[in-house]
Structure formats: structure tokens, C-alpha cells
Write a protein that holds these residues in place. Structure first.
Motif, PDB file in Angstrom:
ATOM      1  N   SER A  15       0.724  -1.485   0.155  1.00  0.00           N
ATOM      2  CA  SER A  15       0.013  -0.116  -0.375  1.00  0.00           C
ATOM      3  C   SER A  15       0.734   0.990   0.084  1.00  0.00           C
ATOM      4  N   PHE A  16       1.806   0.726   0.149  1.00  0.00           N
ATOM      5  CA  PHE A  16       2.892   2.663   0.595  1.00  0.00           C
ATOM      6  C   PHE A  16       4.555   1.787   0.179  1.00  0.00           C
ATOM      7  N   ALA A  19       7.651   4.487   0.966  1.00  0.00           N
ATOM      8  CA  ALA A  19       7.256   4.615   2.114  1.00  0.00           C
ATOM      9  C   ALA A  19       8.510   3.623   2.929  1.00  0.00           C
ATOM     10  N   ASP A  37       5.319   8.224   4.786  1.00  0.00           N
ATOM     11  CA  ASP A  37       5.341   8.300   3.919  1.00  0.00           C
ATOM     12  C   ASP A  37       5.202   9.990   3.401  1.00  0.00           C
ATOM     13  N   SER A  39       2.704  10.249   1.433  1.00  0.00           N
ATOM     14  CA  SER A  39       1.187  10.054   1.080  1.00  0.00           C
ATOM     15  C   SER A  39       0.449  11.187   2.695  1.00  0.00           C
ATOM     16  N   GLN A  48      -3.393   8.348   9.661  1.00  0.00           N
ATOM     17  CA  GLN A  48      -2.297   7.698   9.016  1.00  0.00           C
ATOM     18  C   GLN A  48      -2.240   6.577   9.731  1.00  0.00           C
ATOM     19  N   THR A  74       3.415   7.152  12.666  1.00  0.00           N
ATOM     20  CA  THR A  74       3.452   6.966  11.762  1.00  0.00           C
ATOM     21  C   THR A  74       4.031   8.688  11.326  1.00  0.00           C
TER      22      THR A  74
END
Length: 78
Positions: A15-16, A19, A37, A39, A48, A74
Motif C-alpha cells: 500500500s505504501f 515508504a 510516507d 501520502s 495515517q 506514522t
């Protein structure tokens, strides 16, 4: 079958992909993860963490989930 820190990192990375991810823990059930990350920029800490937990949902669901505890940190890059 217990999950490993490496498997958790692979799931998060799906998904990341860009990252910075660090996962620690070796008892097969309790882990700590750090995910940084781009995002996450503009999201609060809860948003997050929800994004990361969504990547792990299948492994954490219900009493039969392989991953029982994840301390999660995060942040967006500085």
C-alpha cells in the motif's frame, strides 16, 4: 502460523511502496512498526494509522487474526 516482521513489512509496502518502513518484533504476534510516507502529508495521526491498519486488515481481523498487537508510529517526511 505466526506472522513475521518481514511479512508485515511486505504487506505495508504493497500500500505504501515508497515508504520508509521499520518493523520490529519476534514473538509472532506482537510488533512495533514505523511508517514514514509522503501520502501522510496533511493527514492527522489517526488518519495515517487507519491507512496503515487498512493495509493489514486481513491479518488483524477477529480472534483468529495472525497479528494480535501492533504499536504503530506514522509520519510524513520532514
Amino acid at each position: 502460523m505466526p506472522i513475521t516482521a518481514e511479512e508485515i513489512e511486505i504487506l505495508i509496502r504493497e500500500s505504501f511502496p515508497k515508504a520508509r518502513i521499520e518493523v520490529q518484533g519476534d514473538d509472532g504476534a506482537h510488533f512495533a512498526a514505523f511508517v514514514e510516507d509522503e501520502s501522510f502529508r496533511g493527514l492527522n495521526r489517526v488518519q495515517q494509522q487507519r491507512a496503515v491498519y487498512a493495509a493489514l486488515k486481513d491479518k488483524m481481523e477477529g480472534s483468529q487474526g495472525e497479528l494480535h498487537a501492533l504499536a504503530l508510529t506514522t509520519k510524513a517526511p520532514e
